[in-house]
Design a protein around this motif. Structure first.
Motif, PDB file in Angstrom:
ATOM      1  N   PRO A  48     113.240  86.914   4.477  1.00 22.15           N
ATOM      2  CA  PRO A  48     113.340  85.492   4.147  1.00 22.15           C
ATOM      3  C   PRO A  48     114.586  84.899   4.792  1.00 22.15           C
ATOM      4  O   PRO A  48     115.616  85.548   4.890  1.00 22.15           O
ATOM      5  N   VAL A  49     114.452  83.683   5.230  1.00 21.61           N
ATOM      6  CA  VAL A  49     115.572  83.003   5.869  1.00 21.61           C
ATOM      7  C   VAL A  49     116.569  82.583   4.797  1.00 21.61           C
ATOM      8  O   VAL A  49     116.197  81.956   3.809  1.00 21.61           O
ATOM      9  N   LEU A  50     117.824  82.980   4.978  1.00 26.56           N
ATOM     10  CA  LEU A  50     118.872  82.622   4.021  1.00 26.56           C
ATOM     11  C   LEU A  50     119.386  81.230   4.357  1.00 26.56           C
ATOM     12  O   LEU A  50     119.711  80.930   5.493  1.00 26.56           O
ATOM     13  N   ARG A  51     119.422  80.422   3.372  1.00 24.31           N
ATOM     14  CA  ARG A  51     119.941  79.041   3.572  1.00 24.31           C
ATOM     15  C   ARG A  51     121.264  78.927   2.850  1.00 24.31           C
ATOM     16  O   ARG A  51     121.431  79.371   1.725  1.00 24.31           O
ATOM     17  N   ARG A  52     122.191  78.343   3.517  1.00 26.01           N
ATOM     18  CA  ARG A  52     123.517  78.185   2.901  1.00 26.01           C
ATOM     19  C   ARG A  52     123.788  76.732   2.660  1.00 26.01           C
ATOM     20  O   ARG A  52     123.372  75.865   3.296  1.00 26.01           O
TER      21      ARG A  52
END
Ligand code: ZN
Length: 115
Positions: free
Chosen positions: A111-115
């Motif tokens: 999963p793409v980590l969003r900050r």
């Protein structure tokens, strides 16, 4: 890639050129076909055809006649295929034309980590 390089699909080629001739191009088009059906070559040829400078050239309006005669209405000349030699065709053939964009599906395993 030009229409002449696409195998078969003559009815689709003529329909696509007809859209150009009648100035009825949609702002977006989706070409969908089974794998190996030649959808990508047809899309590349159509994109080059759209940006080709000679295939879509409009003759210059000769202006009013010197003697006041009615001149025939100027009709745009629409060729059945891209020329393959104009700068736009050369850039399209190199997949480097600024008006032709490519997008590809991207599948990520994590999963793409969003900050
Ligand atoms: Zn051209």
């Amino acid at each position: 890639m030009q229409f002449k390089d696409v195998i078969g699909q003559s009815h689709l080629k003529s329909e696509l050129t007809e859209l150009m001739r009648e100035n009825r191009l949609a702002h977006a088009m989706l070409l969908l076909g089974k794998e190996g059906a030649g959808g990508l070559p047809l899309a590349l040829a159509f994109a080059q055809y759209i940006v080709c400078e000679k295939a879509n050239s409009v003759p210059k309006d000769p202006g009013p006649s010197l003697f006041g005669d009615d001149l025939p209405e100027v009709q745009p000349e629409v060729l059945a295929d891209a020329c393959g030699v104009c700068p736009s065709c050369q850039r399209a053939a190199e997949l480097a034309h600024p008006d032709i964009h490519f997008s590809y599906p991207v599948v990520t395993k994590k999963p793409v980590l969003r900050r």
